[in-house]
Motif scaffolding. Sequence first.
Motif, PDB file in Angstrom:
ATOM      1  N   LEU A 173     -21.541 -14.750  30.375  1.00 59.46           N
ATOM      2  CA  LEU A 173     -22.050 -13.971  29.245  1.00 59.46           C
ATOM      3  C   LEU A 173     -20.913 -13.267  28.495  1.00 59.46           C
ATOM      4  CD1 LEU A 173     -25.289 -12.375  30.778  1.00 59.46           C
ATOM      5  CD2 LEU A 173     -25.137 -14.253  29.134  1.00 59.46           C
ATOM      6  N   GLY A 174     -20.071 -12.560  29.220  1.00 68.41           N
ATOM      7  CA  GLY A 174     -18.963 -11.845  28.584  1.00 68.41           C
ATOM      8  C   GLY A 174     -17.946 -12.761  27.922  1.00 68.41           C
ATOM      9  N   PRO A 175     -17.434 -13.794  28.637  1.00 61.40           N
ATOM     10  CA  PRO A 175     -16.457 -14.688  28.008  1.00 61.40           C
ATOM     11  C   PRO A 175     -16.988 -15.396  26.760  1.00 61.40           C
ATOM     12  CG  PRO A 175     -16.379 -14.940  30.385  1.00 61.40           C
ATOM     13  CD  PRO A 175     -17.534 -14.034  30.096  1.00 61.40           C
ATOM     14  N   ILE A 176     -18.255 -15.804  26.756  1.00 58.29           N
ATOM     15  CA  ILE A 176     -18.799 -16.487  25.579  1.00 58.29           C
ATOM     16  C   ILE A 176     -18.922 -15.513  24.408  1.00 58.29           C
ATOM     17  CG2 ILE A 176     -20.878 -17.591  24.648  1.00 58.29           C
ATOM     18  CD1 ILE A 176     -21.257 -18.948  27.325  1.00 58.29           C
ATOM     19  N   ALA A 177     -19.296 -14.265  24.680  1.00 61.58           N
ATOM     20  CA  ALA A 177     -19.379 -13.262  23.615  1.00 61.58           C
ATOM     21  C   ALA A 177     -18.018 -13.055  22.964  1.00 61.58           C
ATOM     22  CB  ALA A 177     -19.913 -11.939  24.170  1.00 61.58           C
ATOM     23  N   TYR A 178     -16.951 -13.013  23.753  1.00 62.10           N
ATOM     24  CA  TYR A 178     -15.597 -12.883  23.201  1.00 62.10           C
ATOM     25  C   TYR A 178     -15.196 -14.140  22.449  1.00 62.10           C
ATOM     26  CZ  TYR A 178     -13.908  -8.410  24.891  1.00 62.10           C
ATOM     27  OH  TYR A 178     -13.691  -7.071  25.054  1.00 62.10           O
ATOM     28  N   GLU A 179     -15.618 -15.297  22.941  1.00 64.67           N
ATOM     29  CA  GLU A 179     -15.251 -16.554  22.301  1.00 64.67           C
ATOM     30  C   GLU A 179     -15.904 -16.684  20.925  1.00 64.67           C
ATOM     31  OE1 GLU A 179     -16.194 -21.205  23.236  1.00 64.67           O
ATOM     32  OE2 GLU A 179     -15.449 -19.976  24.892  1.00 64.67           O
ATOM     33  N   ILE A 180     -17.152 -16.224  20.790  1.00 66.70           N
ATOM     34  CA  ILE A 180     -17.885 -16.380  19.537  1.00 66.70           C
ATOM     35  C   ILE A 180     -17.551 -15.272  18.547  1.00 66.70           C
ATOM     36  CG2 ILE A 180     -20.185 -16.421  18.497  1.00 66.70           C
ATOM     37  CD1 ILE A 180     -21.241 -17.689  21.039  1.00 66.70           C
ATOM     38  N   ALA A 228     -17.313  -5.456  28.441  1.00 71.39           N
ATOM     39  CA  ALA A 228     -16.491  -5.490  27.224  1.00 71.39           C
ATOM     40  C   ALA A 228     -15.015  -5.221  27.506  1.00 71.39           C
ATOM     41  CB  ALA A 228     -17.021  -4.486  26.212  1.00 71.39           C
ATOM     42  N   ILE A 229     -14.697  -4.361  28.463  1.00 71.23           N
ATOM     43  CA  ILE A 229     -13.313  -3.975  28.707  1.00 71.23           C
ATOM     44  C   ILE A 229     -12.485  -5.148  29.228  1.00 71.23           C
ATOM     45  CG2 ILE A 229     -13.735  -3.237  31.090  1.00 71.23           C
ATOM     46  CD1 ILE A 229     -11.326  -1.613  28.541  1.00 71.23           C
ATOM     47  N   LEU A 230     -13.121  -6.131  29.853  1.00 74.03           N
ATOM     48  CA  LEU A 230     -12.368  -7.232  30.449  1.00 74.03           C
ATOM     49  C   LEU A 230     -11.611  -8.037  29.402  1.00 74.03           C
ATOM     50  CD1 LEU A 230     -15.006  -8.511  33.047  1.00 74.03           C
ATOM     51  CD2 LEU A 230     -13.144  -6.885  33.386  1.00 74.03           C
ATOM     52  N   GLY A 231     -12.210  -8.217  28.223  1.00 74.71           N
ATOM     53  CA  GLY A 231     -11.553  -8.970  27.167  1.00 74.71           C
ATOM     54  C   GLY A 231     -10.348  -8.271  26.575  1.00 74.71           C
ATOM     55  N   PRO A 256     -12.714  -9.973  19.821  1.00 70.79           N
ATOM     56  CA  PRO A 256     -12.647  -8.659  20.476  1.00 70.79           C
ATOM     57  C   PRO A 256     -13.388  -7.564  19.735  1.00 70.79           C
ATOM     58  CG  PRO A 256     -10.474  -9.698  20.386  1.00 70.79           C
ATOM     59  CD  PRO A 256     -11.375 -10.517  19.529  1.00 70.79           C
ATOM     60  N   SER A 257     -13.350  -7.573  18.408  1.00 67.04           N
ATOM     61  CA  SER A 257     -13.963  -6.479  17.647  1.00 67.04           C
ATOM     62  C   SER A 257     -15.478  -6.522  17.676  1.00 67.04           C
ATOM     63  CB  SER A 257     -13.479  -6.509  16.203  1.00 67.04           C
ATOM     64  OG  SER A 257     -13.860  -7.719  15.572  1.00 67.04           O
ATOM     65  N   GLY A 258     -16.069  -7.697  17.911  1.00 66.00           N
ATOM     66  CA  GLY A 258     -17.526  -7.799  17.892  1.00 66.00           C
ATOM     67  C   GLY A 258     -18.160  -8.032  19.245  1.00 66.00           C
ATOM     68  N   ALA A 259     -17.338  -8.212  20.291  1.00 65.78           N
ATOM     69  CA  ALA A 259     -17.880  -8.597  21.594  1.00 65.78           C
ATOM     70  C   ALA A 259     -18.759  -7.513  22.206  1.00 65.78           C
ATOM     71  CB  ALA A 259     -16.736  -8.943  22.543  1.00 65.78           C
ATOM     72  N   THR A 260     -18.381  -6.250  22.043  1.00 63.70           N
ATOM     73  CA  THR A 260     -19.133  -5.167  22.687  1.00 63.70           C
ATOM     74  C   THR A 260     -20.576  -5.137  22.209  1.00 63.70           C
ATOM     75  OG1 THR A 260     -17.098  -3.863  22.839  1.00 63.70           O
ATOM     76  CG2 THR A 260     -19.175  -2.706  23.160  1.00 63.70           C
ATOM     77  N   GLN A 261     -20.768  -5.114  20.893  1.00 63.68           N
ATOM     78  CA  GLN A 261     -22.127  -5.091  20.374  1.00 63.68           C
ATOM     79  C   GLN A 261     -22.820  -6.435  20.575  1.00 63.68           C
ATOM     80  OE1 GLN A 261     -23.132  -3.263  16.698  1.00 63.68           O
ATOM     81  NE2 GLN A 261     -21.490  -1.761  16.772  1.00 63.68           N
ATOM     82  N   ALA A 262     -22.067  -7.518  20.600  1.00 61.55           N
ATOM     83  CA  ALA A 262     -22.662  -8.832  20.852  1.00 61.55           C
ATOM     84  C   ALA A 262     -23.299  -8.866  22.240  1.00 61.55           C
ATOM     85  CB  ALA A 262     -21.604  -9.924  20.725  1.00 61.55           C
TER      86      ALA A 262
END
Length: 561
Positions: free
Chosen positions: A396-403, A189-192, A406-412
């Motif tokens: 996995l991480g980049p797609i979570a940030y894309e969808i 999550a921190i990468l985004g 930033p506010s929802g990527a961690t739990q995603a």
Amino acid sequence: MAENEPLNEKSKSNGKIVAIDNDRLHGGKLPSHGVFPKEKGGEVLEHIQAPCCRDIHDPKEPPDGGMRAWMVMVSAFLCNGVIFGIINTYGVIHKLLTERLEEQGDTEASSKAALVGSLTIGTTFLLSPVAGCLTDKIGLRLTTLIGGVLSSGGLLLSSFFTYSTGALYITYGIMFGFGAALAYTPTLAILGHYFKRYLGKVSGFVTAGSSVFTVILPPGMDYLIKSYGLETTLQIMSAICTFVILCSFVYKPLHPPPEPPKKKPGRSKASMMMRSIINVEIWKSKKYVIWALCIPMALFGYFVPYVHMMKFVQLAYPNRDQNLPVMSIGVTSGLGRLIFGVIADLPGVNRIYLQQLSLFCIGVVTILLPLTSSYVLLIVFSLIMGLFDGCFISLLGPIAYEICGPSGATQAIGFLLGLSSLPLTIGPPVAGIIFDKSGSYTMPLILAGIPPIVGSAILFLMRFLKDEQALKESKHIVAVNGGNGHKGVEFEKTADLEKTLASKQTQPLMNGHSKQSLQNGCMENRLESDTQVTAATNGQTRLADSESLTDALPSHKEYFE
């Protein structure tokens, strides 16, 4: 470009626009964004300088570089490597635990020793949603710190109970596994927070840490066990886990946590409490729901070749090296994370389609494994499988940030890993049951290749959905400052924007590009796929993309014509 370097036609911009106020220009005041009128021979000329980097960069945008950003990247690499390096090399400890249990006369020594490692990987993925929720409540840094303490403490306690599998289930399996979950989710999550343009490359580098440590740790652990014993080896591994604690201090988040839910009439206290813990907004995204359900579906057969490969080689190629196919997968997996991380950052590349390709190729290669009669061809298939395995994991991480943003990527990320824990745990035992009944790995491996192909096919449903995250970010009001005391006029991008974003979804691997021109006060709308920026001049508005900052800055002829 230097901070005060003059901007010319060849200069590149980063997508931020400078707003020019005509009142200031004609009033003789120097604008604050680097536009300075000059007089030469009675002719008024305009000198345009590059804006200060503080004006160009949106404070909410990741910096995509800098000392702290690179420190975060290296720290995440170490965390990922330490956590999964230890998890992936449990086989070294499993062998010694099995021997000790057999010496005690335990008839189920192998299965009991294997359960310790299974609990570790199962707990790591199953409790990832807890890690995601905890991260949003107490922060990335503190969550990673607690994870490092639990991981290190679990291994240290395990060194005192090496003859008791019951105790190891708690200390090594659950305690270390829970600590790994708390440390791993924030690591992605921190990468985004620090990277956007290079997020694919950075994610590939970070996830390659597990491959590097998986190669380094086994011979080192084997040497330590033979020289100093299992107890000392676990204590040294505990000391290695303290790197996670040190790296946690580097994780300084740049994005604020999700806003608390608003109180609405008729909403119960239980509902409010759940919404304060779980970010329900991510589950309102149809794209995320499809992605979060299809990926676990594909993983039912994903892990089968990794678990049963050595036994398969032993039966199909009796006199061949049993470890070489697994090593081939590990090496090319690390390379794949780096290679596809770079590819994912190329302009126009759709990361979701790239992940679909990786799942499809993994499924096809898994089906072909039992159909080949050549050991050399088996190694080639293993290399291909590892390459696309690295592609799948690094995205996995980049797609979570894309969808989810930033506010929802961690739990995603956390919920995706949690949902994946069940198929990852069930798949290999089911394949083992089929093998026990049939006596052959042909049917188990063919069946294991079907779920990744089906999952990749169902992901095409995402193509027909609107880009909800882009719509949310783009539906903002553009204030146009018309000079000479005229009030600003507000324009809201709605129908045209949705049509453009909808047309973008139909492009296979390239993002859409469309332009519209409206002759209303000389207004030109230029819609791009990634960034939209706004410049206001005297009676003229331009919505420009990030191709060139000079396109958005008017020349002196436009002012005085």
